[in-house]
Write a protein that holds these residues in place. Structure first.
Motif, mmCIF file in Angstrom:
data_model
loop_
_atom_site.group_PDB
_atom_site.id
_atom_site.type_symbol
_atom_site.label_atom_id
_atom_site.label_comp_id
_atom_site.label_asym_id
_atom_site.label_seq_id
_atom_site.Cartn_x
_atom_site.Cartn_y
_atom_site.Cartn_z
ATOM 1 N N MET A 71 -25.699 87.237 1.612
ATOM 2 C CA MET A 71 -25.044 87.170 2.908
ATOM 3 C C MET A 71 -24.818 88.568 3.475
ATOM 4 S SD MET A 71 -22.187 84.213 1.959
ATOM 5 C CE MET A 71 -21.886 83.702 3.653
ATOM 6 N N SER A 89 -18.389 82.852 5.236
ATOM 7 C CA SER A 89 -18.956 82.306 6.476
ATOM 8 C C SER A 89 -17.903 82.280 7.579
ATOM 9 C CB SER A 89 -19.503 80.903 6.227
ATOM 10 O OG SER A 89 -20.583 80.927 5.319
ATOM 11 N N ARG A 118 -23.333 85.858 7.507
ATOM 12 C CA ARG A 118 -24.460 84.936 7.678
ATOM 13 C C ARG A 118 -25.356 84.986 6.442
ATOM 14 N NH1 ARG A 118 -27.318 86.510 13.160
ATOM 15 N NH2 ARG A 118 -26.612 88.610 12.649
ATOM 16 N N GLN A 170 -18.353 81.496 -0.646
ATOM 17 C CA GLN A 170 -19.326 81.457 0.440
ATOM 18 C C GLN A 170 -18.749 80.862 1.720
ATOM 19 O OE1 GLN A 170 -23.056 79.681 -0.873
ATOM 20 N NE2 GLN A 170 -22.981 80.856 -2.779
ATOM 21 N N GLU A 171 -17.917 79.834 1.580
ATOM 22 C CA GLU A 171 -17.309 79.227 2.766
ATOM 23 C C GLU A 171 -16.342 80.203 3.436
ATOM 24 O OE1 GLU A 171 -14.770 75.226 4.040
ATOM 25 O OE2 GLU A 171 -15.622 75.428 2.022
#
Length: 288
Positions: free
Chosen positions: A265, A127, A132, A123-124
């Motif tokens: 996301m 991002s 988003r 997820q990092e």
């Protein structure tokens, strides 16, 4: 001293001829309960897909995959191309090459990208690459054998009934997904009103536990039909609860508990969160 063997890895698109090898890899290293040969094959909707995702190979051996599902859809009067990122699995000794798979998928221009079940670790990274988070605030509805008044709300899973009560773009959505492996369809009926509901089953230890709502065509009727719908899902499908995100139904239904669904996301140069949904994706096509 014996020289250390140098690995010769390559990143290649997954084509139809690669599906069997990719399916064997995912079954052995990711999830052996999923029918990967079907899940990796051509999706049930019409689309000119460039590939089925990308694979990492050491010689001819598959050592990693990042699946992809493609679609073309009308959004706000224009055609938008979507790429949904699916199962991202790389053998431990090749993890340093994981990003090469992601870069290969994202290097395809002209797509709106979604990833609807990202693990916590990536997820990092996602991002940082411009993805988003969607708002996944949800309501959990207990499926109880509520008494219902006969004749007010009808619920049907009959394909002919669904075909007869849907029209236009909603009928196309149904036809595109009626053969999707993870998708179940219902139509809620009240007088001249109808609501097409798509859901998938969440399983725990192999047993179906609750319904996850993926699509609602009439949020107002869905909320009014929630009691008979919960009863139907319990009695006919043995599902003890229903999970629905508030972004699909506008407001939290009565008799529900506020929860947070798993993260989802997207990355797009054109679209806003309200224009992103969960159709034409692994959520409809991959039964975990």
């Amino acid at each position: 001293m014996q020289a250390k063997k140098t690995r010769r890895t390559s990143v290649d698109p997954i084509m139809d001829t690669d599906v069997a090898a990719v399916a064997d890899f995912l079954s052995a290293n990711h999830n052996d309960r999923v029918p990967w040969a079907q899940a990796c094959s051509k999706p049930p909707w019409q689309v000119d897909a460039p590939n089925r995702g990308f694979m990492l190979r050491d010689g001819q051996r598959v050592v990693g995959t990042l699946l992809a599902l493609y679609s073309e859809r009308m959004v706000a009067g224009r055609v938008e191309r979507f790429c949904n990122l699916g199962s991202w699995c790389v053998l431990p000794e090749y993890r340093s090459r994981s990003l090469s798979l992601l870069n290969a998928v994202l290097g395809q221009e002209g797509y709106n990208f979604t990833i609807l079940s990202p693990d916590e670790g990536p997820q990092e990274i996602l991002s940082f690459l411009g993805f988003r988070f969607l708002d996944t605030t949800s309501a959990l509805v207990p499926n109880l054998p509520w008494p219902t008044l006969p004749g007010r709300i009808r619920i049907s899973a009959d394909p002919d009934m669904i075909e007869n009560r849907l029209a236009g773009s909603e009928l196309k959505l149904y036809r595109d997904h009626r053969a999707a492996l993870a998708t179940h369809h219902l139509v809620l009926l009240h007088g001249d009103e109808s609501c097409h509901v798509m859901y998938r089953k969440f399983r725990y230890k192999g047993a179906p536990l609750f319904a996850i709502i993926l699509h609602v065509s009439n949020a107002d009727l869905f909320r009014r039909a929630l009691v008979p719908l919960a009863r139907h899902l319990l009695i006919h499908h043995r599902l003890v609860s229903t999970l629905v995100e508030l972004r699909l139904v506008d407001q939290r239904p009565r008799m529900s508990f506020a929860v947070t669904n798993w993260p989802k996301m997207y990355r797009s140069a054109n679209l806003e969160p309200r224009q992103i949904d969960y159709l034409y994706s692994e959520l409809t096509c991959v039964p975990w």
